[in-house]
Design an enzyme around this catalytic site. Structure first.
Site, PDB file in Angstrom:
ATOM      1  N   ASP A 188       0.857  -1.175   0.000  1.00  0.00           N
ATOM      2  CA  ASP A 188       0.000   0.000   0.000  1.00  0.00           C
ATOM      3  C   ASP A 188       0.904   1.239   0.000  1.00  0.00           C
ATOM      4  O   ASP A 188       2.103   1.145   0.293  1.00  0.00           O
ATOM      5  CB  ASP A 188      -0.877  -0.042   1.256  1.00  0.00           C
ATOM      6  CG  ASP A 188      -1.691   1.220   1.453  1.00  0.00           C
ATOM      7  OD1 ASP A 188      -2.292   1.702   0.479  1.00  0.00           O
ATOM      8  OD2 ASP A 188      -1.722   1.729   2.594  1.00  0.00           O
ATOM      9  N   ASP A 245      -0.353   5.102   0.939  1.00  0.00           N
ATOM     10  CA  ASP A 245      -0.665   6.088   1.969  1.00  0.00           C
ATOM     11  C   ASP A 245      -0.869   5.453   3.333  1.00  0.00           C
ATOM     12  O   ASP A 245      -1.603   4.470   3.482  1.00  0.00           O
ATOM     13  CB  ASP A 245      -1.915   6.878   1.576  1.00  0.00           C
ATOM     14  CG  ASP A 245      -1.645   7.766   0.376  1.00  0.00           C
ATOM     15  OD1 ASP A 245      -0.800   8.677   0.493  1.00  0.00           O
ATOM     16  OD2 ASP A 245      -2.263   7.544  -0.677  1.00  0.00           O
TER      17      ASP A 245
END
Length: 236
Positions: free
Chosen positions: A70, A72
């Site tokens: 991922d 953020d």
């Protein structure tokens, strides 16, 4: 806020009717992850009952296993306002008719983390962020070209208003040879057994989660099925 149209929706409610159709492992995963929310995660390096590959490096000389990351709150934290700590760089993103500055704070150890993963794994970033924003951040973050594939919001599957990352878009049916690292369990709810939880990063410049996680991921090569490593992680 304008940043909510750019960055992943990290504040969606956890109670989701979609969970009723998931396996027992998914429900267990969710339950355990609540315990991790505000605590440091301990990543085990070994286990005692797994089936070990005789020579994992020889077995995967030609085909690297895959770590999907991922963006953020896992690798970086981004905001449209000046953060309370020193930011590392800024990107300019068009939102509607305006060009907005986005200030990016990188998670401590991210450069070393990517380099260590790149030695053994194919490294992919799968984000629910929009491409205009995320591609600029990744260009600055990955100057050594470790990340071999990038997937953005348009590759996510929308389920009950949430952006879900279908790992089969990256590895097809070979899910035993891939893991996803994400601070939001909803993101990998289609393949919960492949999800490695990580504490969300905002502005803790003493954070060491990535470097601890690197050691755990490097140890995953001794598992015939990497999902067994996740089971060990959650069991500890």
């Amino acid at each position: 806020m304008a940043s909510e149209r750019i960055i992943e929706n990290k504040h969606q409610k956890k109670n989701d009717p979609f969970m009723s159709i998931l396996t027992f492992h998914c429900r267990l995963l969710r339950c355990v992850l609540r315990c991790f929310k505000d605590t440091t995660i301990s990543y085990p390096a070994t286990r005692h009952d797994y089936t070990k590959l005789e020579d994992p490096q020889r077995e995967y000389t030609n085909t690297k296993r895959t770590i999907i990351l991922d963006l953020d709150e896992t690798l970086v934290h981004s905001t449209t306002q000046l953060p309370g700590v020193r930011y590392d760089f800024m990107v300019m993103v068009k939102m509607e008719s305006e060009i907005m500055p986005i200030f990016v704070v990188t998670r401590p150890g991210v450069t070393e983390f990517l380099e260590r993963l790149g030695e053994s794994y194919k490294v992919v970033v799968f984000t629910a962020g929009l491409e205009d924003y995320a591609s600029q951040v990744l260009d600055k973050l990955d100057k050594n070209g470790v990340i071999s594939q990038r997937l953005y919001r348009d590759s996510c599957t929308e389920v009950n208003g949430k952006y879900v990352k279908d790992l089969s878009l990256v590895v097809g049916k070979d899910l035993g040879n891939a893991l996803i690292v994400d601070d939001n369990p909803s993101s990998y709810s289609l393949q919960p057994e492949n999800g490695v939880p990580i504490k969300a990063f905002v502005d803790d410049l003493k954070d060491q989660e990535l470097l601890k996680l690197a050691g755990f991921l490097e140890s995953c090569y001794v598992y015939e099925d990497m999902r067994d490593a996740v089971q060990d992680l959650l069991a500890n």
